[in-house]
Design a protein around this motif. Structure first.
Motif, PDB file in Angstrom:
ATOM      1  N   ILE A 376       0.880  -1.181   0.000  1.00 27.11           N
ATOM      2  CA  ILE A 376       0.000   0.000   0.000  1.00 27.11           C
ATOM      3  C   ILE A 376       0.914   1.226   0.000  1.00 27.11           C
ATOM      4  N   LYS A 377       1.395   1.529  -1.215  1.00 28.15           N
ATOM      5  CA  LYS A 377       2.390   2.593  -1.366  1.00 28.15           C
ATOM      6  C   LYS A 377       1.704   3.916  -1.693  1.00 28.15           C
ATOM      7  N   ASP A 378       2.496   4.976  -1.675  1.00 29.64           N
ATOM      8  CA  ASP A 378       1.966   6.313  -1.992  1.00 29.64           C
ATOM      9  C   ASP A 378       1.492   6.415  -3.440  1.00 29.64           C
ATOM     10  N   ASN A 379       2.029   5.539  -4.307  1.00 29.74           N
ATOM     11  CA  ASN A 379       1.641   5.626  -5.725  1.00 29.74           C
ATOM     12  C   ASN A 379       0.533   4.623  -6.082  1.00 29.74           C
ATOM     13  N   LEU A 380      -0.085   3.999  -5.046  1.00 33.17           N
ATOM     14  CA  LEU A 380      -1.156   3.024  -5.308  1.00 33.17           C
ATOM     15  C   LEU A 380      -2.518   3.729  -5.349  1.00 33.17           C
ATOM     16  N   VAL A 381      -3.254   3.473  -6.419  1.00 39.59           N
ATOM     17  CA  VAL A 381      -4.604   4.061  -6.564  1.00 39.59           C
ATOM     18  C   VAL A 381      -5.589   2.918  -6.756  1.00 39.59           C
ATOM     19  N   ARG A 382      -6.687   2.950  -5.993  1.00 39.46           N
ATOM     20  CA  ARG A 382      -7.718   1.919  -6.135  1.00 39.46           C
ATOM     21  C   ARG A 382      -8.831   2.438  -7.037  1.00 39.46           C
ATOM     22  N   ILE A 383      -9.283   1.581  -7.938  1.00 37.90           N
ATOM     23  CA  ILE A 383     -10.340   1.998  -8.870  1.00 37.90           C
ATOM     24  C   ILE A 383     -11.531   1.052  -8.761  1.00 37.90           C
ATOM     25  N   SER A 384     -12.706   1.629  -8.554  1.00 41.01           N
ATOM     26  CA  SER A 384     -13.954   0.869  -8.593  1.00 41.01           C
ATOM     27  C   SER A 384     -14.578   1.211  -9.944  1.00 41.01           C
ATOM     28  N   VAL A 385     -14.522   0.243 -10.859  1.00 37.64           N
ATOM     29  CA  VAL A 385     -14.908   0.540 -12.249  1.00 37.64           C
ATOM     30  C   VAL A 385     -16.436   0.538 -12.401  1.00 37.64           C
ATOM     31  N   GLY A 386     -16.922   1.556 -13.095  1.00 38.54           N
ATOM     32  CA  GLY A 386     -18.372   1.737 -13.234  1.00 38.54           C
ATOM     33  C   GLY A 386     -18.924   1.220 -14.547  1.00 38.54           C
ATOM     34  N   LEU A 387     -20.084   1.764 -14.906  1.00 38.13           N
ATOM     35  CA  LEU A 387     -20.833   1.296 -16.075  1.00 38.13           C
ATOM     36  C   LEU A 387     -20.611   2.155 -17.319  1.00 38.13           C
ATOM     37  N   GLU A 388     -19.636   3.082 -17.241  1.00 36.98           N
ATOM     38  CA  GLU A 388     -19.409   3.990 -18.372  1.00 36.98           C
ATOM     39  C   GLU A 388     -18.979   3.216 -19.620  1.00 36.98           C
ATOM     40  N   ASN A 389     -18.983   3.899 -20.763  1.00 40.49           N
ATOM     41  CA  ASN A 389     -18.423   3.311 -21.975  1.00 40.49           C
ATOM     42  C   ASN A 389     -16.923   3.135 -21.738  1.00 40.49           C
ATOM     43  N   ILE A 390     -16.402   1.945 -21.998  1.00 42.87           N
ATOM     44  CA  ILE A 390     -15.014   1.642 -21.649  1.00 42.87           C
ATOM     45  C   ILE A 390     -14.017   2.511 -22.426  1.00 42.87           C
ATOM     46  N   ASN A 391     -14.364   2.869 -23.673  1.00 43.03           N
ATOM     47  CA  ASN A 391     -13.438   3.719 -24.442  1.00 43.03           C
ATOM     48  C   ASN A 391     -13.318   5.100 -23.806  1.00 43.03           C
ATOM     49  N   ASP A 392     -14.424   5.612 -23.282  1.00 43.85           N
ATOM     50  CA  ASP A 392     -14.378   6.909 -22.589  1.00 43.85           C
ATOM     51  C   ASP A 392     -13.446   6.830 -21.387  1.00 43.85           C
ATOM     52  N   LEU A 393     -13.575   5.739 -20.641  1.00 42.53           N
ATOM     53  CA  LEU A 393     -12.736   5.576 -19.437  1.00 42.53           C
ATOM     54  C   LEU A 393     -11.253   5.471 -19.801  1.00 42.53           C
ATOM     55  N   MET A 394     -10.953   4.680 -20.842  1.00 42.17           N
ATOM     56  CA  MET A 394      -9.545   4.509 -21.241  1.00 42.17           C
ATOM     57  C   MET A 394      -8.977   5.837 -21.753  1.00 42.17           C
ATOM     58  N   ASN A 395      -9.770   6.577 -22.514  1.00 41.21           N
ATOM     59  CA  ASN A 395      -9.310   7.882 -23.021  1.00 41.21           C
ATOM     60  C   ASN A 395      -9.032   8.843 -21.872  1.00 41.21           C
ATOM     61  N   ASP A 396      -9.917   8.803 -20.864  1.00 38.91           N
ATOM     62  CA  ASP A 396      -9.760   9.688 -19.708  1.00 38.91           C
ATOM     63  C   ASP A 396      -8.425   9.401 -19.007  1.00 38.91           C
ATOM     64  N   TRP A 397      -8.134   8.103 -18.763  1.00 37.34           N
ATOM     65  CA  TRP A 397      -6.889   7.718 -18.097  1.00 37.34           C
ATOM     66  C   TRP A 397      -5.677   8.001 -18.986  1.00 37.34           C
ATOM     67  N   ASP A 398      -5.856   7.733 -20.285  1.00 38.56           N
ATOM     68  CA  ASP A 398      -4.736   7.943 -21.211  1.00 38.56           C
ATOM     69  C   ASP A 398      -4.315   9.411 -21.197  1.00 38.56           C
ATOM     70  N   TYR A 399      -5.321  10.286 -21.218  1.00 41.81           N
ATOM     71  CA  TYR A 399      -5.052  11.727 -21.202  1.00 41.81           C
ATOM     72  C   TYR A 399      -4.349  12.111 -19.879  1.00 41.81           C
ATOM     73  N   ALA A 400      -4.924  11.657 -18.742  1.00 42.71           N
ATOM     74  CA  ALA A 400      -4.360  12.043 -17.441  1.00 42.71           C
ATOM     75  C   ALA A 400      -2.927  11.536 -17.287  1.00 42.71           C
ATOM     76  N   LEU A 401      -2.688  10.292 -17.721  1.00 44.79           N
ATOM     77  CA  LEU A 401      -1.344   9.710 -17.565  1.00 44.79           C
ATOM     78  C   LEU A 401      -0.313  10.348 -18.488  1.00 44.79           C
ATOM     79  N   SER A 402      -0.784  10.928 -19.602  1.00 44.23           N
ATOM     80  CA  SER A 402       0.158  11.527 -20.559  1.00 44.23           C
ATOM     81  C   SER A 402       0.588  12.923 -20.117  1.00 44.23           C
ATOM     82  N   GLN A 403      -0.037  13.455 -19.086  1.00 40.42           N
ATOM     83  CA  GLN A 403       0.283  14.835 -18.673  1.00 40.42           C
ATOM     84  C   GLN A 403       1.582  14.906 -17.882  1.00 40.42           C
TER      85      GLN A 403
END
Ligand code: PLP
Length: 403
Positions: A376-403
């Motif tokens: 349980i490190k400082d860089n650990l993030v827990r995700i409870s995945v919802g019912l959204e469109n999966i491509n929207d979710l992946m794009n959201d993470w892709d954008y955030a991680l690329s920053q």
């Protein structure tokens, strides 16, 4: 023949009266019965009912028709597909369910054997309430057979094994068939927190568990609008002589309105779980090949340490995952801030995707050495995945991680 007299009613009397509804046709939805007490037609009837508790409704702290209907539905889901009987109680929260399930079977001097890492609230309950009441806690890897057997042999006061699977937040899976078998051999009771799996994915009673616990606040309700818990067993004696007795005395029953909300959520449990598990699987694969992610904890990946056990006891691999992001806490915070579709909230199992930082939130009180040992490190993030469109979710993470 005694002549019944028709009481005269003035304005105040009619106002004070409890209006009885006339049920002319059967309601389609479960009715909510917000009544503290149920009444008797005569003292003889009252005496008879009180002497034969539980059975007939007396007082809503002991049992309520709305609450019992939902408890019994969850209990049936836990044994569906088997010949096991099922008995259930609906509580005011998941924590109340854990307390009830364990407290009703433990005595001062007993020991609970459990994992080193559990939901943070459960660990705190063990430390601050159970230990104060003279119950000792022993932690070990419950998949380590040799160690578990040695502990069971050397500690005759182990009365219960408490299991959380998948484990919050590292998603390890405990082998239920194995641990329940060992527990039975040593006459120890097993209590399983099945919150992350739900009975749709795993049915612990069918692997030999004695008591199943739920935080219905999560997937069973599934919409984040209710707090509740459930305690389920197949053991009639344990239910009536221990669980129900503690339940009515502790006063931890769910309110009829909360029970009704849980029932509304239960109606779509399999459909929600199917989509959420599928989304989680795809998101886990996406993270697994992302250069900014060091580690993905998801039991569905064949790289996961307990994937083999997950395959054996879960219908799907769940909708929870956790990731180690490349970077320090400041960088992690910056990335999470860029997410537009994921909400930071200390809960899980809802229709929308939720994220949490275990080290500073759910496991804030976990000792530092256990956090380090359990990842349980400082860089650990827990995700409870919802019912959204999966491509929207992946794009959201892709954008955030690329920053
Ligand atoms: C696995 C697990 N069990 C129990 C609980 C406690 O449930 P509640 O918040 O409904 O009391 C939680 C809460 O997050 C949990 O994650």
């Amino acid at each position: 023949m005694v002549k019944k007299h028709k009481a005269k009613k003035e304005f105040e009397t009619l106002c004070a009266e409890n209006t009885g509804a006339e049920i002319l046709s059967r309601p389609h939805q479960l009715p909510i019965y917000p009544t503290a007490a149920f009444c008797f037609d005569s003292l003889e009837e009252g005496i008879e009912i009180f002497a034969n508790q539980p059975g007939v409704h007396v007082y809503s702290r002991y049992g309520n028709p709305t609450v019992e209907a939902v408890a019994s539905k969850i209990a049936k889901l836990e044994v569906m597909g088997s010949d096991l009987p099922s008995y259930g109680l609906l509580t005011s929260s998941g924590m109340a369910a854990i307390f009830l399930g364990l407290d009703s079977i433990l005595r001062t001097g007993d020991i609970i054997l459990t994992q080193p890492i559990l939901y943070g609230g459960t660990s705190e309950l063990f430390e601050k309430i159970f230990q104060k009441n003279g119950i000792k806690i022993i932690n070990t890897d419950l998949n380590d057979n040799k160690n578990v057997i040695t502990l069971l042999k050397n500690n005759k006061n182990i009365r219960a094994i408490f299991i959380e699977t998948p484990v919050n937040p590292t998603l390890e899976i405990v082998d239920l068939l194995n641990i329940c078998k060992l527990a039975k051999l040593h006459k120890v009771l097993t209590v399983v927190d099945n919150t992350f799996s739900t009975p749709y994915l795993t049915q612990p009673l069918q692997f030999g568990a004695d008591i199943v616990i739920h935080s219905t606040t999560k997937y069973l309700h599934g919409h984040g609008a209710s707090t509740g818990g459930a305690v389920i067993t197949s053991n009639r004696k344990l239910f009536y002589e221990k669980l129900w007795v503690s339940y009515k005395l502790l006063g931890c029953i769910a309110s009829p309105f909360e029970a009704w909300l849980i029932d509304i959520g239960l109606k779509t449990l399999p459909q929600r779980m199917n989509v959420q598990c599928q989304n989680a699987f795809k998101l886990a694969q996406f993270f697994n090949s992302h250069p900014k992610i060091i580690k993905v904890n998801y039991p569905g990946l064949n790289t996961h340490s307990t994937h083999r056990i997950a395959k054996k006891q879960m219908k799907r691999f769940g909708a929870m995952l956790s990731i180690e992001i490349k970077g320090n806490l400041i960088q992690v915070k910056r990335i999470l801030k860029k997410l537009k579709l994921c909400t930071i909230a200390p809960t899980l199992g809802e229709t929308s995707t939720l994220i949490l930082h275990p080290a500073s939130m759910s496991h804030l009180k976990t000792p530092k050495h256990i956090k380090e040992q359990q990842g349980i490190k400082d860089n650990l993030v827990r995700i409870s995945v919802g019912l959204e469109n999966i491509n929207d979710l992946m794009n959201d993470w892709d954008y955030a991680l690329s920053q």
